[in-house]
Scaffold this motif. Structure first.
Motif, PDB file in Angstrom:
ATOM      1  N   ILE A  64      11.139   1.192  -2.369  1.00 58.62           N
ATOM      2  CA  ILE A  64       9.939   0.598  -2.976  1.00 58.62           C
ATOM      3  C   ILE A  64      10.251   0.076  -4.380  1.00 58.62           C
ATOM      4  O   ILE A  64       9.605  -0.849  -4.864  1.00 58.62           O
ATOM      5  CB  ILE A  64       8.702   1.533  -2.958  1.00 58.62           C
ATOM      6  CG1 ILE A  64       8.895   2.798  -3.770  1.00 58.62           C
ATOM      7  CG2 ILE A  64       8.286   1.830  -1.533  1.00 58.62           C
ATOM      8  CD1 ILE A  64       7.600   3.626  -3.921  1.00 58.62           C
ATOM      9  N   GLY A  65      11.272   0.642  -5.003  1.00 57.16           N
ATOM     10  CA  GLY A  65      11.733   0.094  -6.288  1.00 57.16           C
ATOM     11  C   GLY A  65      12.300  -1.313  -6.113  1.00 57.16           C
ATOM     12  O   GLY A  65      12.041  -2.211  -6.920  1.00 57.16           O
ATOM     13  N   GLU A  66      13.057  -1.508  -5.044  1.00 53.55           N
ATOM     14  CA  GLU A  66      13.597  -2.853  -4.750  1.00 53.55           C
ATOM     15  C   GLU A  66      12.454  -3.826  -4.458  1.00 53.55           C
ATOM     16  O   GLU A  66      12.474  -4.973  -4.925  1.00 53.55           O
ATOM     17  CB  GLU A  66      14.558  -2.799  -3.553  1.00 53.55           C
ATOM     18  CG  GLU A  66      15.886  -2.144  -3.853  1.00 53.55           C
ATOM     19  CD  GLU A  66      16.734  -2.953  -4.825  1.00 53.55           C
ATOM     20  OE1 GLU A  66      16.554  -4.179  -4.926  1.00 53.55           O
ATOM     21  OE2 GLU A  66      17.569  -2.336  -5.515  1.00 53.55           O
ATOM     22  N   PHE A 101      -3.005  -4.330  -3.186  1.00 53.58           N
ATOM     23  CA  PHE A 101      -3.206  -3.907  -1.793  1.00 53.58           C
ATOM     24  C   PHE A 101      -2.106  -4.468  -0.885  1.00 53.58           C
ATOM     25  O   PHE A 101      -1.690  -3.805   0.068  1.00 53.58           O
ATOM     26  CB  PHE A 101      -4.603  -4.333  -1.318  1.00 53.58           C
ATOM     27  CG  PHE A 101      -5.695  -3.568  -2.031  1.00 53.58           C
ATOM     28  CD1 PHE A 101      -6.163  -2.372  -1.522  1.00 53.58           C
ATOM     29  CD2 PHE A 101      -6.222  -4.035  -3.228  1.00 53.58           C
ATOM     30  CE1 PHE A 101      -7.154  -1.647  -2.191  1.00 53.58           C
ATOM     31  CE2 PHE A 101      -7.206  -3.324  -3.908  1.00 53.58           C
ATOM     32  CZ  PHE A 101      -7.673  -2.125  -3.387  1.00 53.58           C
ATOM     33  N   VAL A 102      -1.646  -5.675  -1.172  1.00 49.76           N
ATOM     34  CA  VAL A 102      -0.512  -6.220  -0.403  1.00 49.76           C
ATOM     35  C   VAL A 102       0.713  -5.325  -0.618  1.00 49.76           C
ATOM     36  O   VAL A 102       1.412  -4.958   0.336  1.00 49.76           O
ATOM     37  CB  VAL A 102      -0.213  -7.682  -0.808  1.00 49.76           C
ATOM     38  CG1 VAL A 102       1.070  -8.174  -0.146  1.00 49.76           C
ATOM     39  CG2 VAL A 102      -1.380  -8.592  -0.443  1.00 49.76           C
ATOM     40  N   MET A 103       0.946  -4.930  -1.858  1.00 44.80           N
ATOM     41  CA  MET A 103       2.079  -4.034  -2.146  1.00 44.80           C
ATOM     42  C   MET A 103       1.917  -2.703  -1.419  1.00 44.80           C
ATOM     43  O   MET A 103       2.886  -2.166  -0.856  1.00 44.80           O
ATOM     44  CB  MET A 103       2.178  -3.783  -3.656  1.00 44.80           C
ATOM     45  CG  MET A 103       2.655  -4.972  -4.461  1.00 44.80           C
ATOM     46  SD  MET A 103       4.405  -5.338  -4.184  1.00 44.80           S
ATOM     47  CE  MET A 103       5.169  -3.953  -5.010  1.00 44.80           C
ATOM     48  N   ALA A 104       0.710  -2.156  -1.428  1.00 50.32           N
ATOM     49  CA  ALA A 104       0.465  -0.877  -0.744  1.00 50.32           C
ATOM     50  C   ALA A 104       0.752  -1.018   0.756  1.00 50.32           C
ATOM     51  O   ALA A 104       1.384  -0.138   1.364  1.00 50.32           O
ATOM     52  CB  ALA A 104      -0.977  -0.432  -0.979  1.00 50.32           C
ATOM     53  N   ARG A 109       4.458   0.054   5.387  1.00 48.92           N
ATOM     54  CA  ARG A 109       5.370  -0.428   6.431  1.00 48.92           C
ATOM     55  C   ARG A 109       6.763   0.191   6.240  1.00 48.92           C
ATOM     56  O   ARG A 109       7.414   0.580   7.207  1.00 48.92           O
ATOM     57  CB  ARG A 109       5.436  -1.958   6.360  1.00 48.92           C
ATOM     58  CG  ARG A 109       6.100  -2.561   7.546  1.00 48.92           C
ATOM     59  CD  ARG A 109       5.992  -4.070   7.529  1.00 48.92           C
ATOM     60  NE  ARG A 109       4.797  -4.546   8.223  1.00 48.92           N
ATOM     61  CZ  ARG A 109       4.466  -5.829   8.319  1.00 48.92           C
ATOM     62  NH1 ARG A 109       5.207  -6.752   7.731  1.00 48.92           N
ATOM     63  NH2 ARG A 109       3.392  -6.184   8.977  1.00 48.92           N
ATOM     64  N   ILE A 110       7.198   0.265   4.992  1.00 49.43           N
ATOM     65  CA  ILE A 110       8.498   0.907   4.714  1.00 49.43           C
ATOM     66  C   ILE A 110       8.434   2.384   5.125  1.00 49.43           C
ATOM     67  O   ILE A 110       9.347   2.913   5.758  1.00 49.43           O
ATOM     68  CB  ILE A 110       8.875   0.754   3.219  1.00 49.43           C
ATOM     69  CG1 ILE A 110       9.139  -0.718   2.892  1.00 49.43           C
ATOM     70  CG2 ILE A 110      10.082   1.621   2.867  1.00 49.43           C
ATOM     71  CD1 ILE A 110       9.261  -1.024   1.392  1.00 49.43           C
TER      72      ILE A 110
END
Ligand code: H2B
Length: 117
Positions: A64-66, A101-104, A109-110
């Motif tokens: 998630i850092g990447e 929200f897109v990031m969440a 998914r990850i």
């Protein structure tokens, strides 16, 4: 069917944008993992992801850092054994934007790849 939030682009935010209100973000909140995410004080997202051990939590943190670097949208992250806590909002408007929200949804998914067999 509408495209998944995770497939949408992170929209650029301008300082003219207003933070999303509860009725505005409700449809986005319904699309992210309800076992993980909450909106706090109508201001930011808080997520708690469970893991089997420290290593999986560590690798997820790296992934998630990447993602954060690619999208230039960086959550606050707290890593501990079996758990990763995430807080996220849009600094420019000091509140929530669709991009949060897109990031969440992308993080969800990850995280799916770490689900126990
Ligand atoms: C100055 C810099 O571009 C901004 O702080 C970027 C970087 N990372 C960010 N991360 C998050 N979570 N929210 C932002 O608004 C944000 N904006």
């Amino acid at each position: 069917m509408a495209p998944s939030l995770a497939d949408e682009a992170c929209e650029a935010c301008t300082s003219d944008d207003e933070p999303l209100t509860g009725t505005e973000y409700a449809e986005y909140l319904a699309e992210i993992d309800g076992d993980v995410w909450d909106v706090v004080n109508d201001h930011h997202l808080e997520g708690v992801y469970p893991f089997e051990d420290f290593r999986d939590a560590l690798e997820f943190t790296y992934e998630i850092g990447e993602l954060a670097e690619e999208e230039w949208h960086h959550p606050d992250i707290q890593l501990q054994w079996g758990e990763v806590r995430v807080e996220m909002w849009t600094h420019k408007i000091d509140g929530l934007h669709k991009t949060d929200f897109v990031m969440a949804a992308r993080m969800d998914r990850i995280h799916d790849d770490y689900a126990p067999e």
